[in-house]
Design a protein around this motif. Structure first.
Motif: not given
Length: 122
Positions: A61-65
């Motif tokens: 989850t979130g902006e980064y992988s």
């Protein structure tokens, strides 16, 4: 971004060097004078990047992988730096040759560097 993580890792190293008594093992280990990365045409940045890659974990989850835990990379690098100071002279005198490095158990059997894997196979 790995470049930012590398800058932070250098910051951790500089802080550890500054806190160490000049000339002590805690200070000299950060010179990596026994590291064999030079034998493979690699730089300290390449060595440090390997530890950053090891400390990278995927996130869902979130902006980064993925996230890079620089503190974890530093702690593992610190153990490696200390190990090099302990057994480093043996690594460079006589120099390790390529055939020895091709044997995956050579360093483990010769120098008792222990390792383990986590759930990410690092």
């Amino acid at each position: 971004d790995r470049a930012i993580a590398l800058d932070h890792l250098y910051g951790f190293i500089q802080k550890a060097k500054s806190a160490a008594k000049p000339g002590s093992v805690k200070a000299t280990k950060w010179q990596f004078r026994y590291s064999i990365h030079r034998s493979y045409d690699r730089t300290l940045d390449d060595l440090f990047d390997a530890y950053l890659r090891w400390a990278t974990v995927p996130v869902e989850t979130g902006e980064y992988s993925q996230l890079i835990n620089v503190s974890m990379a530093f702690r593992r690098l610190e153990v490696y730096a200390g190990w090099l100071e302990d057994v480093g002279e043996v690594l460079v005198n006589p120099p390790i040759n390529g055939e020895e490095m091709d044997d995956p158990l050579y360093l483990d059997n010769a120098y008792r560097y222990q390792y383990s894997y986590d759930k990410y196979n690092r």
